[in-house]
Design a protein around this motif. Structure first.
Motif, PDB file in Angstrom:
ATOM      1  N   THR A   9       0.851  -1.195   0.000  1.00 49.43           N
ATOM      2  CA  THR A   9       0.000   0.000   0.000  1.00 49.43           C
ATOM      3  C   THR A   9       0.879   1.235   0.000  1.00 49.43           C
ATOM      4  O   THR A   9       2.054   1.176   0.395  1.00 49.43           O
ATOM      5  CB  THR A   9      -0.956   0.008   1.207  1.00 49.43           C
ATOM      6  N   ILE A  10       0.326   2.337  -0.456  1.00 48.18           N
ATOM      7  CA  ILE A  10       1.079   3.588  -0.518  1.00 48.18           C
ATOM      8  C   ILE A  10       0.158   4.737  -0.123  1.00 48.18           C
ATOM      9  O   ILE A  10      -0.952   4.857  -0.644  1.00 48.18           O
ATOM     10  CB  ILE A  10       1.670   3.800  -1.935  1.00 48.18           C
ATOM     11  N   PRO A  11       0.554   5.579   0.824  1.00 46.52           N
ATOM     12  CA  PRO A  11      -0.293   6.713   1.201  1.00 46.52           C
ATOM     13  C   PRO A  11      -0.471   7.688   0.045  1.00 46.52           C
ATOM     14  O   PRO A  11       0.455   7.915  -0.740  1.00 46.52           O
ATOM     15  CB  PRO A  11       0.489   7.369   2.347  1.00 46.52           C
ATOM     16  N   LYS A  12      -1.641   8.264  -0.029  1.00 48.00           N
ATOM     17  CA  LYS A  12      -1.897   9.280  -1.042  1.00 48.00           C
ATOM     18  C   LYS A  12      -1.359  10.636  -0.606  1.00 48.00           C
ATOM     19  O   LYS A  12      -0.923  11.444  -1.428  1.00 48.00           O
ATOM     20  CB  LYS A  12      -3.399   9.385  -1.317  1.00 48.00           C
ATOM     21  N   GLU A  13      -1.361  10.895   0.703  1.00 45.88           N
ATOM     22  CA  GLU A  13      -0.991  12.217   1.194  1.00 45.88           C
ATOM     23  C   GLU A  13       0.301  12.230   2.004  1.00 45.88           C
ATOM     24  O   GLU A  13       1.288  12.804   1.589  1.00 45.88           O
ATOM     25  CB  GLU A  13      -2.138  12.803   2.035  1.00 45.88           C
ATOM     26  N   ASN A  14       0.325  11.600   3.160  1.00 44.23           N
ATOM     27  CA  ASN A  14       1.461  11.728   4.071  1.00 44.23           C
ATOM     28  C   ASN A  14       2.033  10.358   4.418  1.00 44.23           C
ATOM     29  O   ASN A  14       1.291   9.416   4.685  1.00 44.23           O
ATOM     30  CB  ASN A  14       1.031  12.432   5.367  1.00 44.23           C
ATOM     31  N   ASN A  15       3.360  10.267   4.422  1.00 50.90           N
ATOM     32  CA  ASN A  15       4.014   9.041   4.833  1.00 50.90           C
ATOM     33  C   ASN A  15       4.045   8.929   6.355  1.00 50.90           C
ATOM     34  O   ASN A  15       3.723   9.870   7.070  1.00 50.90           O
ATOM     35  CB  ASN A  15       5.443   8.990   4.280  1.00 50.90           C
ATOM     36  N   LEU A  16       4.483   7.785   6.851  1.00 53.72           N
ATOM     37  CA  LEU A  16       4.608   7.563   8.294  1.00 53.72           C
ATOM     38  C   LEU A  16       5.967   7.996   8.803  1.00 53.72           C
ATOM     39  O   LEU A  16       6.246   7.871   9.993  1.00 53.72           O
ATOM     40  CB  LEU A  16       4.389   6.076   8.619  1.00 53.72           C
ATOM     41  N   THR A  17       6.819   8.490   7.921  1.00 57.97           N
ATOM     42  CA  THR A  17       8.157   8.930   8.303  1.00 57.97           C
ATOM     43  C   THR A  17       8.279  10.427   8.065  1.00 57.97           C
ATOM     44  O   THR A  17       7.360  11.078   7.574  1.00 57.97           O
ATOM     45  CB  THR A  17       9.228   8.198   7.473  1.00 57.97           C
TER      46      THR A  17
END
Length: 283
Positions: A152-160
Protein backbone atom coordinates in the motif's frame (compact mmCIF):
# COMPACT_ATOMS: atom_id res chain seq x y z
CA UNK A 1 -14.65 56.39 -39.27
CA UNK A 2 -14.66 56.86 -35.51
CA UNK A 3 -17.23 54.08 -35.11
CA UNK A 4 -15.10 51.73 -37.23
CA UNK A 5 -12.04 52.52 -35.11
CA UNK A 6 -13.97 51.76 -31.92
CA UNK A 7 -15.20 48.51 -33.42
CA UNK A 8 -11.63 47.50 -34.37
CA UNK A 9 -10.42 48.34 -30.85
CA UNK A 10 -13.18 46.25 -29.29
CA UNK A 11 -12.36 43.30 -31.57
CA UNK A 12 -8.66 43.67 -30.75
CA UNK A 13 -9.34 43.67 -27.00
CA UNK A 14 -11.49 40.55 -27.38
CA UNK A 15 -8.81 38.72 -29.38
CA UNK A 16 -6.05 39.67 -26.94
CA UNK A 17 -8.21 38.64 -23.97
CA UNK A 18 -9.03 35.33 -25.63
CA UNK A 19 -5.35 34.70 -26.25
CA UNK A 20 -4.46 35.41 -22.62
CA UNK A 21 -7.21 33.11 -21.38
CA UNK A 22 -5.91 30.37 -23.68
CA UNK A 23 -2.33 30.78 -22.47
CA UNK A 24 -3.36 30.74 -18.82
CA UNK A 25 -5.70 27.78 -19.16
CA UNK A 26 -3.56 25.75 -21.57
CA UNK A 27 -1.91 22.82 -19.81
CA UNK A 28 1.85 22.54 -20.19
CA UNK A 29 1.62 18.75 -19.98
CA UNK A 30 2.35 16.71 -23.08
CA UNK A 31 0.06 13.71 -22.84
CA UNK A 32 1.86 10.44 -23.48
CA UNK A 33 1.34 8.55 -26.71
CA UNK A 34 1.06 4.77 -26.62
CA UNK A 35 -1.88 4.54 -24.25
CA UNK A 36 -5.28 4.01 -25.86
CA UNK A 37 -8.81 3.49 -24.57
CA UNK A 38 -10.19 0.48 -26.46
CA UNK A 39 -13.63 0.30 -24.83
CA UNK A 40 -15.66 2.19 -22.25
CA UNK A 41 -18.47 1.02 -19.97
CA UNK A 42 -20.56 3.84 -18.48
CA UNK A 43 -21.48 2.86 -14.92
CA UNK A 44 -24.87 3.44 -13.24
CA UNK A 45 -25.41 6.51 -11.01
CA UNK A 46 -24.86 4.53 -7.76
CA UNK A 47 -21.21 4.21 -8.85
CA UNK A 48 -20.65 7.87 -9.76
CA UNK A 49 -17.90 7.92 -7.10
CA UNK A 50 -16.42 4.53 -8.03
CA UNK A 51 -13.18 4.41 -6.06
CA UNK A 52 -11.83 0.90 -6.64
CA UNK A 53 -12.22 -2.10 -8.93
CA UNK A 54 -10.98 -5.69 -8.98
CA UNK A 55 -11.73 -8.58 -11.33
CA UNK A 56 -13.88 -11.42 -10.02
CA UNK A 57 -13.36 -13.18 -13.35
CA UNK A 58 -12.81 -11.99 -16.92
CA UNK A 59 -16.44 -10.86 -17.33
CA UNK A 60 -17.25 -9.51 -13.86
CA UNK A 61 -15.64 -6.70 -11.90
CA UNK A 62 -16.12 -5.95 -8.20
CA UNK A 63 -16.57 -2.21 -7.60
CA UNK A 64 -16.73 -0.06 -4.49
CA UNK A 65 -17.63 3.59 -4.05
CA UNK A 66 -16.71 6.25 -1.53
CA UNK A 67 -19.69 6.12 0.79
CA UNK A 68 -21.45 2.76 1.11
CA UNK A 69 -20.04 -0.47 2.55
CA UNK A 70 -21.22 -2.45 -0.47
CA UNK A 71 -19.40 -4.50 -3.10
CA UNK A 72 -21.10 -4.02 -6.46
CA UNK A 73 -20.57 -6.80 -8.99
CA UNK A 74 -20.63 -5.30 -12.50
CA UNK A 75 -21.07 -7.61 -15.50
CA UNK A 76 -19.12 -6.33 -18.51
CA UNK A 77 -21.19 -8.39 -20.94
CA UNK A 78 -24.58 -7.41 -19.56
CA UNK A 79 -23.39 -3.85 -18.83
CA UNK A 80 -25.14 -3.77 -15.47
CA UNK A 81 -24.78 -4.46 -11.76
CA UNK A 82 -25.82 -8.05 -11.07
CA UNK A 83 -25.20 -8.30 -7.32
CA UNK A 84 -24.74 -6.06 -4.27
CA UNK A 85 -22.87 -7.42 -1.25
CA UNK A 86 -22.94 -5.53 2.05
CA UNK A 87 -19.79 -5.71 4.18
CA UNK A 88 -19.68 -2.59 6.37
CA UNK A 89 -21.27 0.69 7.49
CA UNK A 90 -21.09 3.97 5.61
CA UNK A 91 -17.50 5.12 5.27
CA UNK A 92 -14.85 6.22 2.80
CA UNK A 93 -13.89 3.05 0.94
CA UNK A 94 -11.11 3.50 -1.58
CA UNK A 95 -9.58 0.20 -2.75
CA UNK A 96 -10.72 -3.39 -3.30
CA UNK A 97 -8.78 -6.51 -4.18
CA UNK A 98 -10.35 -9.91 -4.88
CA UNK A 99 -8.13 -12.90 -4.12
CA UNK A 100 -9.84 -16.21 -4.83
CA UNK A 101 -13.07 -16.09 -2.77
CA UNK A 102 -11.95 -13.33 -0.39
CA UNK A 103 -12.39 -9.59 -0.83
CA UNK A 104 -10.05 -7.09 0.82
CA UNK A 105 -11.27 -3.48 1.07
CA UNK A 106 -9.24 -0.53 2.35
CA UNK A 107 -10.81 2.53 3.90
CA UNK A 108 -9.12 5.95 3.65
CA UNK A 109 -8.46 5.89 7.42
CA UNK A 110 -6.38 2.72 7.07
CA UNK A 111 -9.02 0.22 8.18
CA UNK A 112 -9.09 -3.01 6.17
CA UNK A 113 -12.14 -5.21 5.74
CA UNK A 114 -11.53 -8.88 4.96
CA UNK A 115 -14.68 -10.47 3.52
CA UNK A 116 -14.24 -14.23 3.46
CA UNK A 117 -16.32 -16.13 0.88
CA UNK A 118 -17.67 -12.73 -0.16
CA UNK A 119 -20.26 -14.03 -2.65
CA UNK A 120 -21.91 -16.28 -0.07
CA UNK A 121 -24.82 -15.34 2.19
CA UNK A 122 -22.80 -16.83 5.07
CA UNK A 123 -19.74 -14.68 4.37
CA UNK A 124 -17.50 -13.81 7.31
CA UNK A 125 -16.25 -10.25 7.82
CA UNK A 126 -13.08 -9.34 9.75
CA UNK A 127 -11.85 -5.79 10.37
CA UNK A 128 -8.25 -4.72 10.94
CA UNK A 129 -6.75 -1.40 12.01
CA UNK A 130 -3.44 -0.56 10.41
CA UNK A 131 -0.90 2.05 11.50
CA UNK A 132 -2.35 4.48 8.97
CA UNK A 133 -5.09 7.02 9.62
CA UNK A 134 -7.15 9.60 7.75
CA UNK A 135 -4.21 11.98 7.44
CA UNK A 136 -2.47 9.42 5.23
CA UNK A 137 -5.53 9.11 2.95
CA UNK A 138 -5.12 5.45 2.03
CA UNK A 139 -6.46 4.47 -1.40
CA UNK A 140 -4.41 1.45 -2.51
CA UNK A 141 -4.00 -2.24 -1.70
CA UNK A 142 -2.72 -5.30 -3.55
CA UNK A 143 -1.09 -8.62 -2.70
CA UNK A 144 2.54 -9.17 -3.68
CA UNK A 145 3.25 -12.87 -4.01
CA UNK A 146 7.03 -12.38 -4.13
CA UNK A 147 7.16 -11.07 -0.56
CA UNK A 148 3.92 -12.69 0.64
CA UNK A 149 2.71 -9.29 1.84
CA UNK A 150 0.11 -6.71 0.91
CA UNK A 151 1.45 -3.47 -0.53
CA UNK A 152 0.00 0.00 0.00
CA UNK A 153 1.08 3.59 -0.52
CA UNK A 154 -0.29 6.71 1.20
CA UNK A 155 -1.90 9.28 -1.04
CA UNK A 156 -0.99 12.22 1.19
CA UNK A 157 1.46 11.73 4.07
CA UNK A 158 4.01 9.04 4.83
CA UNK A 159 4.61 7.56 8.29
CA UNK A 160 8.16 8.93 8.30
CA UNK A 161 9.68 12.38 8.17
CA UNK A 162 10.40 11.82 4.49
CA UNK A 163 6.98 13.15 3.62
CA UNK A 164 7.80 13.95 0.01
CA UNK A 165 9.25 10.54 -0.84
CA UNK A 166 7.34 7.87 -2.72
CA UNK A 167 7.09 5.01 -0.20
CA UNK A 168 5.39 1.64 -0.61
CA UNK A 169 4.73 -0.18 2.66
CA UNK A 170 4.39 -3.91 3.32
CA UNK A 171 1.54 -5.31 5.44
CA UNK A 172 1.44 -8.77 7.00
CA UNK A 173 -1.41 -10.75 5.34
CA UNK A 174 -2.43 -12.32 8.65
CA UNK A 175 -3.10 -9.24 10.76
CA UNK A 176 -2.02 -6.32 8.53
CA UNK A 177 0.71 -5.21 10.90
CA UNK A 178 3.70 -3.49 9.37
CA UNK A 179 7.29 -4.61 9.66
CA UNK A 180 10.32 -2.33 9.85
CA UNK A 181 11.39 -3.03 6.28
CA UNK A 182 9.85 -0.92 3.52
CA UNK A 183 9.01 -2.49 0.19
CA UNK A 184 10.17 0.55 -1.78
CA UNK A 185 11.28 4.10 -1.16
CA UNK A 186 12.11 6.63 -3.83
CA UNK A 187 13.25 10.18 -3.28
CA UNK A 188 12.26 12.59 -6.01
CA UNK A 189 15.96 13.54 -6.13
CA UNK A 190 17.13 9.96 -6.53
CA UNK A 191 19.34 9.31 -9.54
CA UNK A 192 17.54 6.06 -10.38
CA UNK A 193 14.52 8.01 -11.59
CA UNK A 194 14.71 7.26 -15.30
CA UNK A 195 11.21 8.50 -16.16
CA UNK A 196 10.74 12.12 -17.17
CA UNK A 197 11.80 13.56 -13.87
CA UNK A 198 10.22 17.00 -13.99
CA UNK A 199 6.82 15.54 -14.81
CA UNK A 200 7.27 12.88 -12.15
CA UNK A 201 7.87 15.31 -9.32
CA UNK A 202 5.57 18.04 -10.58
CA UNK A 203 2.94 18.71 -7.90
CA UNK A 204 4.00 15.50 -6.15
CA UNK A 205 2.54 12.08 -6.87
CA UNK A 206 -0.76 11.35 -5.12
CA UNK A 207 -1.31 7.61 -5.49
CA UNK A 208 -4.97 6.69 -5.87
CA UNK A 209 -4.26 3.02 -6.62
CA UNK A 210 -1.50 0.41 -6.61
CA UNK A 211 -1.96 -2.74 -8.70
CA UNK A 212 0.48 -5.52 -9.53
CA UNK A 213 0.49 -7.01 -13.03
CA UNK A 214 -0.38 -10.73 -12.66
CA UNK A 215 2.14 -11.88 -15.28
CA UNK A 216 5.09 -9.48 -15.21
CA UNK A 217 5.05 -8.47 -11.54
CA UNK A 218 5.30 -4.81 -12.57
CA UNK A 219 3.68 -2.33 -10.19
CA UNK A 220 1.18 0.18 -11.61
CA UNK A 221 0.52 3.39 -9.66
CA UNK A 222 -2.34 5.74 -10.53
CA UNK A 223 -2.48 9.43 -9.69
CA UNK A 224 -6.00 10.87 -9.76
CA UNK A 225 -5.16 14.49 -8.91
CA UNK A 226 -2.87 14.98 -11.89
CA UNK A 227 -3.96 12.05 -14.07
CA UNK A 228 -0.84 9.92 -14.43
CA UNK A 229 0.16 6.27 -14.53
CA UNK A 230 3.59 5.29 -13.20
CA UNK A 231 4.87 1.78 -13.95
CA UNK A 232 7.62 0.28 -11.80
CA UNK A 233 9.59 -2.78 -12.88
CA UNK A 234 9.27 -5.93 -10.79
CA UNK A 235 12.47 -4.85 -8.99
CA UNK A 236 10.72 -1.52 -8.17
CA UNK A 237 12.88 0.62 -10.46
CA UNK A 238 10.87 3.23 -12.43
CA UNK A 239 10.05 2.09 -15.95
CA UNK A 240 7.48 4.38 -17.58
CA UNK A 241 5.38 7.41 -16.78
CA UNK A 242 2.19 8.08 -18.72
CA UNK A 243 0.68 11.56 -18.57
CA UNK A 244 -3.04 10.85 -18.98
CA UNK A 245 -5.26 13.18 -20.95
CA UNK A 246 -8.05 14.32 -18.56
CA UNK A 247 -10.44 14.40 -21.50
CA UNK A 248 -10.29 10.59 -21.36
CA UNK A 249 -9.25 10.02 -17.74
CA UNK A 250 -11.16 12.59 -15.71
CA UNK A 251 -10.44 11.06 -12.29
CA UNK A 252 -8.75 7.64 -12.43
CA UNK A 253 -9.28 5.90 -9.09
CA UNK A 254 -9.24 2.14 -9.76
CA UNK A 255 -7.09 -0.27 -11.77
CA UNK A 256 -7.36 -4.01 -12.32
CA UNK A 257 -6.07 -6.70 -14.68
CA UNK A 258 -7.93 -9.67 -16.12
CA UNK A 259 -6.37 -13.13 -16.44
CA UNK A 260 -4.79 -12.20 -19.79
CA UNK A 261 -3.10 -9.13 -18.33
CA UNK A 262 -5.47 -6.62 -19.97
CA UNK A 263 -5.73 -3.40 -18.00
CA UNK A 264 -8.97 -1.77 -16.84
CA UNK A 265 -9.13 1.70 -15.28
CA UNK A 266 -12.15 3.19 -13.53
CA UNK A 267 -12.95 6.92 -13.36
CA UNK A 268 -15.26 8.82 -11.04
CA UNK A 269 -17.86 11.19 -12.49
CA UNK A 270 -16.69 14.65 -13.53
CA UNK A 271 -18.41 17.76 -14.87
CA UNK A 272 -18.10 16.52 -18.44
CA UNK A 273 -17.76 12.71 -18.28
CA UNK A 274 -19.83 10.02 -16.60
CA UNK A 275 -18.32 7.45 -14.25
CA UNK A 276 -16.88 4.56 -16.20
CA UNK A 277 -14.62 1.55 -16.58
CA UNK A 278 -12.21 1.58 -19.49
CA UNK A 279 -10.27 -1.18 -21.22
CA UNK A 280 -6.88 0.44 -21.80
CA UNK A 281 -4.01 -0.66 -24.02
CA UNK A 282 -0.48 0.61 -23.36
CA UNK A 283 2.86 0.33 -25.12
Amino acid sequence: MKQNLIAFLIIGVILISSGLVYLVSKSDDDYTDGLNVLKTWELPPILKEVSGISHVDDTKIACIQDEDGIIFIYDLGLKQITKEIEFGPKGDYESIRIIDSTAFIMESNGNIYKVIDFKSDTRKIETYKTEFNSSNDMESLDFHSGTNTFLTIPKENNLTENGDDLIIYKLNPEDFTMGKELFFSLSYDDSIVKVEKLKFIKRGFSASELTIHPQTGEIFLLDSKVPRLLILNSDSSPKKLFMLDPENFQQPEGLSFDSLGKMYISNEESDFLKQNIQLVEWK
